[in-house]
Design a protein around this motif. Structure first.
Motif, PDB file in Angstrom:
ATOM      1  N   ASP A  55       4.751  -7.590  12.521  1.00  0.00           N
ATOM      2  CA  ASP A  55       3.369  -7.670  12.024  1.00  0.00           C
ATOM      3  C   ASP A  55       3.257  -6.868  10.730  1.00  0.00           C
ATOM      4  O   ASP A  55       3.239  -5.633  10.739  1.00  0.00           O
ATOM      5  CB  ASP A  55       2.412  -7.102  13.075  1.00  0.00           C
ATOM      6  N   GLU A  56       3.175  -7.579   9.604  1.00  0.00           N
ATOM      7  CA  GLU A  56       3.103  -6.906   8.311  1.00  0.00           C
ATOM      8  C   GLU A  56       1.745  -6.248   8.087  1.00  0.00           C
ATOM      9  O   GLU A  56       1.630  -5.330   7.270  1.00  0.00           O
ATOM     10  CB  GLU A  56       3.409  -7.903   7.197  1.00  0.00           C
ATOM     11  N   LYS A  57       0.713  -6.699   8.802  1.00  0.00           N
ATOM     12  CA  LYS A  57      -0.609  -6.090   8.642  1.00  0.00           C
ATOM     13  C   LYS A  57      -0.635  -4.677   9.214  1.00  0.00           C
ATOM     14  O   LYS A  57      -1.233  -3.769   8.627  1.00  0.00           O
ATOM     15  CB  LYS A  57      -1.669  -6.951   9.339  1.00  0.00           C
ATOM     16  N   THR A  58       0.016  -4.490  10.353  1.00  0.00           N
ATOM     17  CA  THR A  58       0.044  -3.158  10.978  1.00  0.00           C
ATOM     18  C   THR A  58       1.355  -2.426  10.711  1.00  0.00           C
ATOM     19  O   THR A  58       1.548  -1.303  11.176  1.00  0.00           O
ATOM     20  CB  THR A  58      -0.143  -3.282  12.506  1.00  0.00           C
ATOM     21  N   ASN A  59       2.267  -3.098   9.968  1.00  0.00           N
ATOM     22  CA  ASN A  59       3.587  -2.520   9.677  1.00  0.00           C
ATOM     23  C   ASN A  59       4.315  -2.104  10.949  1.00  0.00           C
ATOM     24  O   ASN A  59       4.906  -1.021  11.030  1.00  0.00           O
ATOM     25  CB  ASN A  59       3.452  -1.310   8.735  1.00  0.00           C
ATOM     26  N   SER A 100       5.938   1.680  14.894  1.00  0.00           N
ATOM     27  CA  SER A 100       5.233   1.770  13.612  1.00  0.00           C
ATOM     28  C   SER A 100       6.246   2.268  12.590  1.00  0.00           C
ATOM     29  O   SER A 100       6.623   3.447  12.589  1.00  0.00           O
ATOM     30  CB  SER A 100       4.050   2.737  13.729  1.00  0.00           C
TER      31      SER A 100
END
Length: 642
Positions: free
Chosen positions: A74-78, A182
């Motif tokens: 998930d690139e939005k939440t890295n 993360s």
């Protein structure tokens, strides 16, 4: 009130775990990508556990029988999430398995790192079983959400690797575990695709490289770019082949495929030393894929339970770590057996009474022995590496497994006086024996230097006779259990008659007989003075320059064995001590003069005690009365010179 009803808590890691996390965070490993392989392997293990348990309790599946491991980048939440629908964990299991890692040998792990100067490679992480914590090499925060079958609530565990973690109940609909990483900024950058662990093609490459043979599908949703003017689409892909390697023909498999399979399945970080892939048909049908690891586990010779063999039936996992297939001394071998005749829900108790499995076990032993024999004959350097890691286990087998003793003894290797650098087998020793030698000589000690300084070695060096050196505790147990090899008896240089008469000239034999006869009264007097300390006193025919030595009789245990048993808190058995005096040494002349002048004098008694004490010291033993021994030495030193 149970622990599961408690709200969010902040806890501290075990002391050693804090040290480990600090090492992980500061990047002690050069190969960062290994974290994914370890976490996927853990997920596969969790699925294995519930699959086996569900064979007898189908309710554990909770209507979700399709096992899989899922990756979500998930690139939005890295963040990178690894999810499985395996066994999951309860609150207590999370605390035990994640909050503390005493079971993982962390203390030894840290000591090993210090020995390496604070740096390590990926081999250590697999050797010490601390793979979960490799997540902190790439993540600035790790969140674990898990639920065990039958639990109404899930458990949420979270840590930034600062020495503490939080744990609390949470909602989770399905059983299993999700691990949310993360990522540190450096591992989510598009500038370096090789270490961008949010890049779908990087993840695909790593799964193919490390986890292709994981038996459950590893799935990930791919974003596929459309043609010009078309929108992107998404599709779920299975990243691993899941084809069991062992079902393929050996001719179709490359060495690197065996190596990667071994690493994937057995959580190893280096290539195996040897691979054994066999297929049997007929009354007993099975396929085996066995590996000899290049390195023994750090606690291989200390732990109570050794690794076992995996069992499969028609490519379906049945049981892990089955330990009764191979004898204990061969349990360094990793691998699997696949037989269509295994029942999927068979118990360990039933397996213990399975005649089929016993036959398979005997066949595996033969395969391993043939492989080792071939290695010894064809690839000496590889066998030396094997022996360095597992030689002690093979020596254990010589007295633990009478049925295979003939095979095992041909595999034994020892240092010897023949070469400083090379080890020798019994066959090689016998090939070098001079005509007339009827025994195989050996000596025991802590190292080469101490053995070669033994006074008993003097005559053997002079005659050019080779001596095997026994440095390990287990060595003498092995030699004593064998007794002989190809009709050549084993002879300790510190026990009984060395049987040198066969090699002596007639003149030498006559001189020995004369010395024995001339000194009968002196020897009797020395023996009387040492009553209760030695069983006998003799004129030595094995000493050349040393004045005295201590040996044991042919019957009973040796002096070295007495020391070993004493260190094991077993002081029940005592060696028969025989003091031998060198008639050609000047001290013997002094002793003879003292006896001739005043056999009852304190001087004569002191000399007898001092010679006995000297013999003890040369054997690495402490005189019974160290203070009295020192006082006698002092009195002797203060006597005026002639």
């Amino acid at each position: 009130m149970t622990e599961q009803s408690i709200g969010k808590q902040t806890r501290e890691f075990q002391t050693e775990t804090k040290q480990l996390l600090d090492l992980m965070i500061h990047s002690i490993y050069t190969n960062r990508e290994i974290f994914l392989r370890e976490l996927i392997s853990n997920a596969s293990d969790a699925i294995d556990k519930i699959r086996v348990q569900s064979l007898t309790n189908h309710d554990l599946l909770e209507g979700d029988p399709d096992f899989a491991i899922t990756l979500v980048a998930d690139e939005k939440t890295n963040s990178l999430t690894i999810t499985d629908n395996g066994i999951g964990m309860t609150y207590d299991e999370v605390v035990e398995n994640i909050g503390t890692i005493a079971k993982s040998g962390t203390k030894s792990f840290l000591e090993k790192l210090k020995e390496a100067g604070g740096a390590a490679d990926s081999e250590l992480i697999g050797q010490f079983g601390v793979g979960f914590y490799s997540a902190f090499m790439v993540a600035e925060k790790v969140t674990l959400i898990t639920r065990a079958p039958g639990q109404t609530k899930g458990i949420c565990w979270e840590s930034t690797g600062d020495g503490t973690y939080t744990i609390e109940e949470c909602d989770r609909e399905k059983r299993g575990t999700s691990l949310i990483l993360s990522l540190h900024p450096e591992f989510r950058s598009s500038e370096n695709p090789e270490e961008n662990f949010l890049n779908q093609y990087t993840l695909q490459r790593l799964v193919k490289k490390y986890s292709d043979y994981i038996r459950y599908p590893i799935k990930m949703t791919f974003t596929v770019k459309g043609k010009e003017g078309e929108a992107a689409t998404q599709e779920v892909r299975t990243l691993n082949s899941m084809t069991p390697l062992w079902v393929k023909s050996k001719n179709e498999i490359k060495p690197e495929e065996y190596n990667q399979f071994y690493k994937d399945v057995f959580h190893a970080w280096d290539d195996p030393l040897e691979v054994m892939h066999t297929k049997a048909e007929g009354a007993v049908e099975y396929t085996t894929l066995l590996f000899i690891p290049a390195h023994a586990p750090f606690d291989f010779y200390q732990r109570e339970t050794n690794t076992g063999i995996r069992l499969y039936s028609k490519n379906v996992f049945v049981m892990d770590n089955y330990q009764d297939l191979l004898p204990e001394y061969l349990r360094f071998v990793r691998g699997l057996v696949d037989s269509p005749d295994f029942s999927l829900n068979i118990s360990r108790e039933l397996l213990q009474h399975s005649n089929q499995l016993k036959k398979i076990g005997k066949n595996l032993e033969k395969t391993i022995f043939k492989t080792l024999e071939k290695m010894l004959e064809k690839d000496r350097d590889k066998y030396k590496k094997f022996w360095q890691e597992y030689g002690k286990a093979i020596k254990n087998g010589t007295y633990a497994d009478f049925a295979n003793r003939d095979k095992l003894q041909t595999l034994l290797m020892f240092p010897s006086s023949h070469s400083v650098d090379e080890l020798t087998t019994f066959d090689e020793y016998i090939a070098r024996m001079p005509a007339g030698q009827t025994v195989i000589y050996y000596a025991t000690g802590k190292d080469r230097s101490s053995v070669e300084r033994l006074p008993q070695m003097e005559i053997l060096k002079e005659k050019g006779l080779e001596v095997l050196y026994l440095f390990d505790r287990v060595d003498e147990f092995a030699i004593d259990s064998l007794r002989e090899y190809k009709e050549k008896k084993f002879q300790s240089i510190s026990r009984g008659d060395l049987k040198l008469q066969e090699l002596d000239a007639p003149k030498d034999k006559k001189d020995d007989e004369v010395a024995d006869k001339e000194n009968e009264s002196l020897i009797a007097a020395v023996k009387e003075q040492l009553t209760g300390k030695v069983a006998d006193v003799k004129i030595s025919h094995r000493l050349k320059t040393s004045p005295v030595c201590l040996v044991s009789g042919d019957e009973g245990i040796s002096l070295s064995m007495e020391q070993i048993l004493s260190e094991m808190d077993n002081s029940m058995y005592k060696a028969s001590r025989i003091l031998e005096l060198n008639p050609d040494h000047e001290l013997f002349g002094v002793l003879r003069e003292l006896h001739a002048v005043a056999p009852d004098s304190d001087n004569f008694k002191d000399y007898c005690e001092l010679l006995y004490g000297q013999a003890l010291l040369m054997e690495g033993l402490t005189p019974e009365d160290p203070i009295g021994f020192a006082a006698k030495v002092a009195r002797l030193m203060t006597k005026p010179a002639k």
